[in-house]
Design a protein around this motif. Structure first.
Motif, mmCIF file in Angstrom:
data_model
loop_
_atom_site.group_PDB
_atom_site.id
_atom_site.type_symbol
_atom_site.label_atom_id
_atom_site.label_comp_id
_atom_site.label_asym_id
_atom_site.label_seq_id
_atom_site.Cartn_x
_atom_site.Cartn_y
_atom_site.Cartn_z
ATOM 1 N N GLY A 254 0.802 -1.209 0.000
ATOM 2 C CA GLY A 254 0.000 0.000 0.000
ATOM 3 C C GLY A 254 0.839 1.265 0.000
ATOM 4 N N MET A 255 0.280 2.307 0.599
ATOM 5 C CA MET A 255 0.894 3.635 0.569
ATOM 6 C C MET A 255 1.316 4.065 1.972
ATOM 7 N N ILE A 256 2.265 4.971 2.020
ATOM 8 C CA ILE A 256 2.667 5.580 3.286
ATOM 9 C C ILE A 256 1.979 6.936 3.344
ATOM 10 N N VAL A 257 0.705 6.919 3.705
ATOM 11 C CA VAL A 257 -0.087 8.141 3.619
ATOM 12 C C VAL A 257 0.328 9.176 4.657
ATOM 13 N N GLU A 258 0.993 8.726 5.711
ATOM 14 C CA GLU A 258 1.440 9.699 6.706
ATOM 15 C C GLU A 258 2.540 10.610 6.148
ATOM 16 N N ASP A 259 3.162 10.186 5.024
ATOM 17 C CA ASP A 259 4.183 11.013 4.373
ATOM 18 C C ASP A 259 3.633 11.724 3.137
ATOM 19 N N LEU A 260 2.333 11.829 3.061
ATOM 20 C CA LEU A 260 1.685 12.523 1.937
ATOM 21 C C LEU A 260 2.181 13.960 1.833
ATOM 22 N N GLU A 261 2.415 14.430 0.603
ATOM 23 C CA GLU A 261 2.769 15.817 0.347
ATOM 24 C C GLU A 261 1.814 16.382 -0.696
ATOM 25 N N VAL A 262 1.360 17.603 -0.483
ATOM 26 C CA VAL A 262 0.527 18.287 -1.468
ATOM 27 C C VAL A 262 1.189 19.604 -1.849
ATOM 28 N N ALA A 263 0.930 20.069 -3.047
ATOM 29 C CA ALA A 263 1.485 21.337 -3.512
ATOM 30 C C ALA A 263 0.944 22.477 -2.660
ATOM 31 N N THR A 264 1.832 23.396 -2.261
ATOM 32 C CA THR A 264 1.438 24.504 -1.385
ATOM 33 C C THR A 264 1.990 25.822 -1.928
ATOM 34 N N ASP A 265 1.477 26.918 -1.375
ATOM 35 C CA ASP A 265 2.006 28.233 -1.712
ATOM 36 C C ASP A 265 3.104 28.617 -0.716
ATOM 37 N N ASP A 266 3.550 29.866 -0.790
ATOM 38 C CA ASP A 266 4.642 30.311 0.080
ATOM 39 C C ASP A 266 4.278 30.277 1.557
ATOM 40 N N ASP A 267 2.960 30.324 1.851
ATOM 41 C CA ASP A 267 2.519 30.300 3.246
ATOM 42 C C ASP A 267 2.229 28.883 3.737
ATOM 43 N N GLY A 268 2.510 27.895 2.871
ATOM 44 C CA GLY A 268 2.271 26.512 3.263
ATOM 45 C C GLY A 268 0.838 26.052 3.118
ATOM 46 N N LYS A 269 -0.014 26.836 2.436
ATOM 47 C CA LYS A 269 -1.409 26.460 2.256
ATOM 48 C C LYS A 269 -1.574 25.669 0.960
ATOM 49 N N PRO A 270 -2.416 24.617 0.969
ATOM 50 C CA PRO A 270 -2.639 23.827 -0.252
ATOM 51 C C PRO A 270 -3.154 24.702 -1.391
ATOM 52 N N THR A 271 -2.697 24.405 -2.602
ATOM 53 C CA THR A 271 -3.086 25.206 -3.762
ATOM 54 C C THR A 271 -3.976 24.456 -4.739
ATOM 55 N N ILE A 272 -3.954 23.136 -4.708
ATOM 56 C CA ILE A 272 -4.750 22.360 -5.668
ATOM 57 C C ILE A 272 -5.594 21.308 -4.961
ATOM 58 N N LEU A 273 -4.941 20.504 -4.137
ATOM 59 C CA LEU A 273 -5.611 19.433 -3.398
ATOM 60 C C LEU A 273 -5.382 19.630 -1.910
ATOM 61 N N GLU A 274 -6.364 19.192 -1.113
ATOM 62 C CA GLU A 274 -6.196 19.221 0.330
ATOM 63 C C GLU A 274 -6.585 17.874 0.915
ATOM 64 N N GLU A 275 -5.941 17.534 2.019
ATOM 65 C CA GLU A 275 -6.186 16.253 2.673
ATOM 66 C C GLU A 275 -7.417 16.351 3.560
ATOM 67 N N TYR A 276 -8.222 15.267 3.583
ATOM 68 C CA TYR A 276 -9.415 15.205 4.424
ATOM 69 C C TYR A 276 -9.461 13.842 5.103
ATOM 70 N N GLN A 277 -9.685 13.843 6.435
ATOM 71 C CA GLN A 277 -9.793 12.607 7.192
ATOM 72 C C GLN A 277 -11.012 12.646 8.095
ATOM 73 N N ALA A 278 -11.620 11.484 8.332
ATOM 74 C CA ALA A 278 -12.760 11.369 9.238
ATOM 75 C C ALA A 278 -12.848 9.921 9.710
ATOM 76 N N ALA A 279 -13.681 9.729 10.727
ATOM 77 C CA ALA A 279 -13.980 8.383 11.258
ATOM 78 C C ALA A 279 -12.707 7.615 11.595
ATOM 79 N N ASN A 280 -11.790 8.284 12.347
ATOM 80 C CA ASN A 280 -10.567 7.638 12.818
ATOM 81 C C ASN A 280 -9.739 7.035 11.682
ATOM 82 N N GLY A 281 -9.746 7.713 10.544
ATOM 83 C CA GLY A 281 -8.933 7.261 9.432
ATOM 84 C C GLY A 281 -9.639 6.362 8.447
ATOM 85 N N ALA A 282 -10.873 5.931 8.744
ATOM 86 C CA ALA A 282 -11.608 5.090 7.802
ATOM 87 C C ALA A 282 -11.924 5.868 6.531
#
Length: 363
Positions: A254-282
């Motif tokens: 599988g994947m190492i999702v804890e090391d996920l990286e998304v593209a960000t701007d200079d302030d560290g805010k996501p620019t295209i995709l953002e991560e979403y989690q709920a239900a204890n990771g389900a």
């Protein structure tokens, strides 16, 4: 389904769980046994099994309504089943659970004016609609005592019968660039005519703005007040996984999702995709930022496209195949307005060979 020319699916293909009921009383019983906080889409029974018994429980002075099943001439509209359900939940529902907690339930009914029209006919020729509405108005306070809240959605309050409308405690109006809120006593919804409306607060407001008021006070609100990201003037309901579902913690493959990286701007805010989690990771997803849309599920062994990706920026787009797999990671690609492809998100692969060169998602 129509856009891809597929056959109509079975409910089991689209839903987490499909349950059937034999009559309205059994339905209420089973619904209350289901985990709290679940959202249930209900299809009325066109045979109205148990509805007459449920309505007869109400201590009403009107003539007892009759229901004609769909296999007989001039059948009762299927929407009348809701009258039976509301009565069944009010008088036969469990008001307190075994642990002593109050058993709350909310019924959402769309096109409320079609269920309870102001011009509702009565008697046999009118399928006893007027009598059903009178019974609902009579038991409205009992509904609240039973822990049942009713939310009706409609286009105009004039469409809803005033006998029932006057029993509602809250009124919500949304801006639609069409008309303002009621500014005279005669225009206000009947339950709220004692509340002075002397200013037009809605007609020039953008979408996503509204008013909520009771008989003696009101409050303005926006979707951003409700925690909706990016102040987007739309509403989405996403359901998590019930707490009874076990979330696999197997690290093989599988994947190492804890090391996920998304593209960000200079302030560290996501620019295209953002991560979403709920239900204890389900539930673990990558979501396109508004005003774009689209979802990639990253809770499994590999990324899976759940909803088509649409760019949040004009003249930019996602490739037809946005998910690319390499030996060491999965990349979510994005095509800029200059037609250059960049990495919008990167997820390391657990099954790949040792990483010899590290790379980051593009800024």
């Amino acid at each position: 389904m129509e856009t891809v020319d597929r056959d109509a699916p079975d409910p089991e293909e689209l839903c987490r769980d499909v349950r059937y009921y034999s009559d309205v009383l059994e339905f209420v019983e089973r619904l209350q046994e289901h985990p709290k906080g679940t959202y249930n889409v209900v299809f009325p029974d066109p045979y109205f099994r148990g509805c007459s018994e449920a309505l007869s429980t109400a201590d009403a002075t009107v003539q007892q309504p009759e229901f004609i099943p769909k296999n007989e001439p001039n059948p009762t509209p299927a929407s009348h089943w809701w009258f039976g359900f509301l009565a069944a939940r009010t008088f036969d529902g469990v008001r307190a659970d075994g642990d002593g907690e109050r058993n709350w339930m909310t019924a959402h009914i769309d096109e409320f004016g079609m269920l309870a029209p102001e011009s509702a006919p009565g008697g046999e020729s009118g399928h006893w609609t007027h009598q059903c509405i009178q019974i609902m108005a009579n038991i409205a306070k009992e509904m609240r005592s039973a822990g049942l809240s009713l939310v009706g959605y409609g286009h105009h309050e004039e469409d809803v019968h005033n006998h029932w409308l006057k029993e509602f405690d809250f009124w919500v109006e949304l801006s639609n660039h069409d008309r303002g809120n009621r500014t005279t006593k005669a225009e206000a919804p009947k339950p709220f005519r004692d509340l002075e409306h002397d200013q037009d607060l809605l007609s020039k407001r953008p979408k996503g703005f509204g008013l909520c008021y009771t008989a003696n006070r009101f409050s303005e609100f926006q979707f951003s007040d409700l925690g909706y990201p990016h102040d987007t003037p739309e509403f989405q309901l996403r359901l998590g996984i019930p707490s009874s579902v076990d979330v696999s913690t197997n690290d093989d493959g599988g994947m190492i999702v804890e090391d996920l990286e998304v593209a960000t701007d200079d302030d560290g805010k996501p620019t295209i995709l953002e991560e979403y989690q709920a239900a204890n990771g389900a539930v673990h997803e990558l979501r396109v930022l508004a005003p774009g849309h689209g979802i990639i599920d990253i809770s499994g062994e590999e990324p899976e496209l759940l909803e088509g990706l649409s760019s949040p920026y004009p003249d930019a787009s996602f490739p037809e195949q946005p998910i690319q797999a390499t030996q060491n990671h999965y990349d979510i690609m994005f095509r800029t307005d200059t037609n250059a492809e960049i990495v919008a998100a990167r997820i390391p692969r657990r099954t790949g060979p040792g990483v010899t060169a590290e790379g980051e998602a593009d800024d």
